[in-house]
Scaffold this active site. Structure first.
Site, short mmCIF file in Angstrom:
data_model
loop_
_atom_site.label_atom_id
_atom_site.label_comp_id
_atom_site.label_asym_id
_atom_site.label_seq_id
_atom_site.Cartn_x
_atom_site.Cartn_y
_atom_site.Cartn_z
N LYS A 169 0.82 -1.23 0.00
CA LYS A 169 0.00 0.00 0.00
C LYS A 169 0.85 1.27 0.00
O LYS A 169 0.50 2.25 -0.62
CB LYS A 169 -0.97 0.00 1.20
CG LYS A 169 -2.12 -0.98 1.01
CD LYS A 169 -3.30 -0.66 1.91
CE LYS A 169 -4.46 -1.61 1.60
NZ LYS A 169 -5.59 -1.48 2.51
N LYS A 193 -5.22 -9.88 -5.71
CA LYS A 193 -6.42 -10.07 -4.89
C LYS A 193 -7.58 -9.18 -5.38
O LYS A 193 -7.35 -8.07 -5.83
CB LYS A 193 -6.05 -9.67 -3.45
CG LYS A 193 -7.06 -9.98 -2.41
CD LYS A 193 -6.57 -9.50 -1.05
CE LYS A 193 -6.88 -8.04 -0.85
NZ LYS A 193 -7.16 -7.64 0.54
N LYS A 246 -11.56 -3.88 -2.75
CA LYS A 246 -12.52 -2.79 -2.92
C LYS A 246 -11.87 -1.53 -3.48
O LYS A 246 -12.51 -0.74 -4.13
CB LYS A 246 -13.26 -2.37 -1.65
CG LYS A 246 -12.85 -2.90 -0.36
CD LYS A 246 -13.67 -2.29 0.77
CE LYS A 246 -13.57 -3.16 2.00
NZ LYS A 246 -12.21 -3.19 2.61
#
Ligand code: AQP
Length: 326
Positions: A111, A192, A195
């Site tokens: 991230k 993956k 969202k």
């Protein structure tokens, strides 16, 4: 009775990955365990969230939990930020966590590479997650495999703390479903389903319309063969659809291989779309009923009260163990 906890970040529209990896497991476990489920809103702000959107997302996640079959009579549902002790315990745990251990977290590496000028919370959030878990003396944390490293960190923190300051925390374990451990992006099955993914074509959102779900599944990336066979390495796309199919239909992987022997990818994808739509459409109908119901607020008020009392006790114990008292 053993205890379990899980949380989901209201960082966007929930995906089929969140459903299969976390919520669906909790629906099954709620009869057999003392269960806590929370909305991890303080985790969500580790990357920028539009405040108005975040406010709406929080309620939407609660409504989705209920619509999926989480029974508030069996499960204590609460919003993380409504319980001030999580952040308090987290700070004390931060002070017993080596920087080096935290910097090995793969989700942070991933991230932080996507967010220029990422904030300090993104780095320390696994410790808040450790507090979320350790406060409740849980036995298990049902999660997708992406969160396994964070639960291992929570275990390490608890073991280290117990050894240094005396028995304080129960050591938690993970519960990971076999076929639902990591649902992959339909367009790029090397990553993956998330969202926060920018390309919505590879992501099934739990509240997508029926025709949208069908279109996304029918155009999922597969391979140039036409055999429905489970092979994560060489056939990640088809194996991902088989995992989705298994989680949503209850058929195991071998049954699916047998059922679709000699059939083509189109026939298989149609079946997968049917089973996914059947389950998600029912959830969507109930979701709309719960979203504006006053029952939802009552559930959250009860949840905040119950968990704040439990968390306060653990907070006071941790404080005392560290010598933070008069
Ligand atoms: N694709 C997935 N397959 C299986 N499990 C998954 N989970 C998430 N995606 C998948 C599980 O859902 C729970 C809640 O996750 P989260 O919202 O707290 O954070 P996350 O893992 O970072 O989920 P996302 O969708 O990828 O969110 P963003 O994009 O905001 O980072 C966890 O148990 C997780 O394992």
């Amino acid at each position: 009775m053993e205890t379990i906890i899980t949380g989901i970040q209201p960082s966007g529209n929930l995906t089929l990955g969140n459903y299969i990896g976390a919520i669906k497991q909790m629906v099954n476990y709620q009869n057999d365990y003392k269960t806590y489920m929370f909305i991890a809103d303080m985790h969500a702000i580790t990357v920028y969230q539009d405040p108005e959107r975040l406010h709406k997302n929080i309620r939407e996640v609660v409504a989705l939990y209920l619509a999926c079959g989480i029974d508030p009579k069996k499960v204590t549902i609460f919003i993380q930020s409504e319980n001030p002790y999580h952040a308090n315990v987290s700070w004390m745990l931060e002070c017993v966590t080596p920087h080096g251990e935290l910097s090995r977290m793969t989700q942070f590496k991933d991230k932080s590479s996507k967010h220029l000028n990422f904030n300090a919370g993104l780095f320390t959030y696994p410790i808040l997650m450790a507090a979320d878990i350790l406060i409740y003396d849980v036995d298990y944390v049902p999660i997708g495999i992406d969160q396994k490293q964070h639960v291992e960190l929570a275990r390490n923190i608890a073991e280290r703390f117990n050894k240094k300051y005396g028995e304080t925390f129960k050591i938690p374990d993970v519960k990971i479903s076999k076929t639902g451990k990591k649902i992959l992006d339909l367009q790029d099955p090397t990553k993956k389903m998330s969202k926060s993914e920018n390309n919505p074509k590879g992501v099934i959102y739990m509240l997508d319309d029926e025709d949208v779900i069908r279109k996304k599944i029918m155009s999922a990336t597969t391979d140039s063969e036409c055999e429905i066979k489970y092979d994560e390495e060489n056939k990640p796309g088809i194996s991902n659809l088989m995992n989705i199919c298994s989680s949503m239909s209850g058929l195991d992987i071998l049954d699916i291989e047998k059922k679709f022997k000699g059939k083509n990818y189109g026939e298989f994808k149609t079946f997968v779309a049917d089973v996914v739509i059947k389950e998600l459409i029912k959830i969507k109908e109930k979701y709309l009923e719960y979203l504006n119901s006053p029952e939802l607020d009552k559930i959250l008020e009860d949840g905040a009260k119950i968990t704040t009392e439990i968390a306060k006790k653990k907070y006071l114990l941790v404080k005392e163990r560290l010598g933070l008292y008069r």
